[in-house]
Design a protein around this motif. Structure first.
Motif, PDB file in Angstrom:
ATOM      1  N   VAL A 117       1.170  -7.547  -7.936  1.00 20.76           N
ATOM      2  CA  VAL A 117       1.399  -6.987  -6.305  1.00 20.76           C
ATOM      3  C   VAL A 117      -0.717  -7.150  -6.055  1.00 20.76           C
ATOM      4  O   VAL A 117      -1.120  -6.972  -6.551  1.00 20.76           O
ATOM      5  CB  VAL A 117       1.693  -5.828  -6.646  1.00 20.76           C
ATOM      6  CG1 VAL A 117       0.870  -4.640  -7.161  1.00 20.76           C
ATOM      7  CG2 VAL A 117       1.748  -4.923  -5.405  1.00 20.76           C
ATOM      8  N   ILE A 144       2.892   0.771  -7.009  1.00 21.04           N
ATOM      9  CA  ILE A 144       2.335  -0.115  -6.594  1.00 21.04           C
ATOM     10  C   ILE A 144       2.330  -0.870  -7.587  1.00 21.04           C
ATOM     11  O   ILE A 144       2.163  -2.214  -7.926  1.00 21.04           O
ATOM     12  CB  ILE A 144       1.075   0.042  -5.849  1.00 21.04           C
ATOM     13  CG1 ILE A 144       1.280   0.790  -4.288  1.00 21.04           C
ATOM     14  CG2 ILE A 144       0.634  -1.265  -5.779  1.00 21.04           C
ATOM     15  CD1 ILE A 144       0.198   1.098  -3.575  1.00 21.04           C
ATOM     16  N   THR A 145       1.953  -0.143  -9.209  1.00 20.35           N
ATOM     17  CA  THR A 145       1.609  -1.397 -10.084  1.00 20.35           C
ATOM     18  C   THR A 145       2.533  -1.756 -10.606  1.00 20.35           C
ATOM     19  O   THR A 145       2.199  -2.543 -12.069  1.00 20.35           O
ATOM     20  CB  THR A 145       0.050  -0.498 -11.057  1.00 20.35           C
ATOM     21  OG1 THR A 145       0.776   1.304 -11.397  1.00 20.35           O
ATOM     22  CG2 THR A 145      -1.498  -0.223 -10.202  1.00 20.35           C
ATOM     23  N   LYS A 174      -2.212  -5.225  -4.616  1.00 20.23           N
ATOM     24  CA  LYS A 174      -2.429  -4.013  -4.530  1.00 20.23           C
ATOM     25  C   LYS A 174      -3.567  -3.499  -3.301  1.00 20.23           C
ATOM     26  O   LYS A 174      -4.592  -4.007  -3.015  1.00 20.23           O
ATOM     27  CB  LYS A 174      -2.933  -3.129  -5.452  1.00 20.23           C
ATOM     28  CG  LYS A 174      -3.227  -1.777  -5.374  1.00 20.23           C
ATOM     29  CD  LYS A 174      -3.243  -0.377  -6.124  1.00 20.23           C
ATOM     30  CE  LYS A 174      -3.296   0.866  -6.411  1.00 20.23           C
ATOM     31  NZ  LYS A 174      -3.626   1.331  -7.388  1.00 20.23           N
ATOM     32  N   THR A 234       0.873  -1.538   0.226  1.00 20.04           N
ATOM     33  CA  THR A 234      -0.614  -0.527   0.077  1.00 20.04           C
ATOM     34  C   THR A 234       0.944   1.548   0.263  1.00 20.04           C
ATOM     35  O   THR A 234       2.612   1.083   0.396  1.00 20.04           O
ATOM     36  CB  THR A 234      -0.840   0.184   1.171  1.00 20.04           C
ATOM     37  OG1 THR A 234      -1.678   1.322   1.078  1.00 20.04           O
ATOM     38  CG2 THR A 234       0.298   0.031   2.625  1.00 20.04           C
TER      39      THR A 234
END
Length: 516
Positions: A168, A162-163, A170, A151
């Motif tokens: 991942v 994050i992506t 998320k 996060t």
């Protein structure tokens, strides 16, 4: 009721009577979280060049604070930190609640649409903070976080990174770094994306956390706008923008590096020795003993807002209830006005019952300033918000209480020649007040708890004060357990008092009935 309302307004005068308009010229009002060490943090004294936080007896320090001090000095003003939640910083700036944002804010394209940015005063580097004993503690590249629960802070460019992690998991972005550290230590997430200085602070505070610095080519791909941290200013404040850039031009890269190293060395991060753990309740007692003034001030503001809000809201509800049950006027024009005002009341009731208080807080506090130039003190705004929100709910409660009174009493009053006002004042409302006491008490309890949402407009109530303590001690669970205990004591005490009042009402009614 009149005596109670007068007492409430007297309390408001005591709280807001000392506010001076001259402060606008004397102080440079700087917005920041004061909870993002080493860029900014909260402390209890003015040591190491800390500056006061508005509306509290605390101080802020950090890299951002020292930069703000240099800017204020160049303008011939004193720096004053306005402690504001991250999501409220830009609304606070555009509504002129603050003069500038100095809060480790990166200059993203989305933000540039709303505000101007100065030249950069620090260049950031994204890293990942993980559990020092977890499965990702030895990660070296971005690919090593494949499948991890990651996060970042809500409203921050780090969320978009994050992506970039393959496959991942998320997680929902969180409001602040304190919440992310708590989630990490409790195993809810595997890590969060941060910036190097904040990660170093987390490592220094507890051996639970570990910073994973990724080498260039193996880490995140970022733009210069993302990693450039600058001062945020209003679009129309070009003069201040020029002044700020002149100040920043005098600070060399070497000086900036030295300043950050100095700030990291003096930050009040409390190192927790894992080999000397104390009991959970002992930790709670320590937190309470060291920080009781903050908890006490927060509790006082919570009670002030909830008491005044409940009393004023109940009065609003009673007035609306009386008006909505009034007979239709004989004069057609007056009857039309009566109907139109009734529609206005219906809109008020539906809007404030149909929207969350947290949204109402943002609209009333920031929206009125931005749209109409009305600058309301945040604590006064909080009282207004809780009062009108409570009034909307109480109007329906009062309406139900009036309908619960036997129609025969209305007819008897009419036969005796009572006007509608006399009927309400002498016969109906005394019964209504007794009937709605349990519901009023419930609203009071709800208001005590719902004041916690007012932290979005930086009201220093119990939750806000407790969250500050949590970011200082890094003992989140223990601190929030203390907060929960205080809330429980407040609501339990209020409930017991209201039950006693109900019994006294019943006894007085029975005694009066026997006397007749």
């Amino acid at each position: 009721m009149k005596k109670i309302i007068v007492a409430c307004f007297a309390a408001l005068l005591l709280v807001f009577g000392g506010v001076s308009s001259a402060q606008a010229d004397e102080y440079l009002r700087v917005g920041m979280e004061a909870a993002y060490a080493p860029f900014n943090w909260t402390q209890d004294d003015n040591s190491n060049g800390a500056v006061p936080i508005e509306g509290t007896k605390q101080y802020a320090n950090g890299y951002d604070v020292q930069i703000a001090k240099k800017i204020a000095e160049a303008q011939g003003k004193k720096p004053l930190v306005v402690k504001t939640a991250w999501t409220g910083l830009i609304p606070a700036l555009t509504s002129s609640k603050i003069d500038m944002i100095v809060a480790g804010m990166s200059t993203t394209a989305e933000r540039r649409k709303e505000i101007n940015f100065s030249d950069s005063y620090y260049t950031s580097e994204p890293v990942v903070v993980v559990d020092a004993k977890g499965k990702y503690a030895n990660a070296k590249t971005i690919d090593d976080f494949k499948g991890a629960k990651i996060t970042a802070q809500q409203g921050n460019y780090l969320v978009d990174l994050i992506t970039q992690i393959p496959n991942v998991d998320k997680q929902t972005p969180m409001s602040d770094f304190g919440a992310m550290r708590q989630a990490l230590s409790s195993g809810i997430i595997d890590g969060y994306i941060s910036e190097r200085p904040e990660a170093l602070t987390a490592e220094a505070a507890s051996s639970t956390y570990k910073m994973i610095a990724l080498k260039k080519g193996d880490g995140f791909k970022v733009s210069n706008d993302d990693i450039s941290i600058a001062v945020g200013l209003r679009k129309d404040d070009t003069e201040t923008l020029t002044q700020v850039n002149k100040v920043l031009a005098t600070i060399s890269q070497d000086d900036r590096a030295k300043l950050m190293n100095h700030i990291i060395s003096i930050q009040p991060a409390e190192k927790h020795d894992e080999t000397k753990k104390t009991g959970f309740f002992s930790q709670m007692a320590t937190i309470l003993s060291k920080n009781w003034p903050q908890f006490l001030r927060g509790t006082g503001i919570t009670l002030l807002i909830s008491i005044i809000g409940t009393v004023v809201g109940t009065f609003i509800g009673l007035m609306i209830g009386v008006y909505r049950t009034a007979p239709k006027a004989a004069n057609k024009f007056v009857a039309l006005l009566q109907k139109l005002f009734g529609w206005v009341l219906n809109v008020y009731i539906e809007v404030f019952r149909g929207t969350p208080m947290i949204v109402q807080s943002m609209v009333i506090y920031y929206g009125t300033a931005q749209a109409f130039g009305i600058n309301i003190d945040r604590t006064l705004a909080a009282v207004i918000i809780v009062s009108i929100n409570t009034g909307a709910y109480m109007s329906e409660i009062v309406r139900g209480g009036i309908f619960a009174v036997d129609k025969g009493q209305f007819e008897a009053a009419t036969a005796l020649g009572f006007s509608h006002g006399q009927t309400m004042r002498k016969i109906v409302l005394p019964q209504v007040i007794r009937n709605i006491l349990p519901a009023t008490g419930n609203e009071f309890v709800i208001n005590i708890k719902d004041t916690s949402v007012l932290n979005v407009i930086s009201v220093v109530e119990l939750y806000f004060a407790g969250n500050t303590v949590a970011t200082q001690t890094y003992q989140y669970f223990q601190t929030f357990f203390v907060i929960a205990a205080i809330y429980f004591v407040l609501t339990f005490t209020v409930t017991r008092i209201l039950r006693y009042v109900e019994r006294r009402f019943d006894q007085d009614t029975y005694t009066q009935g026997g006397a007749h």
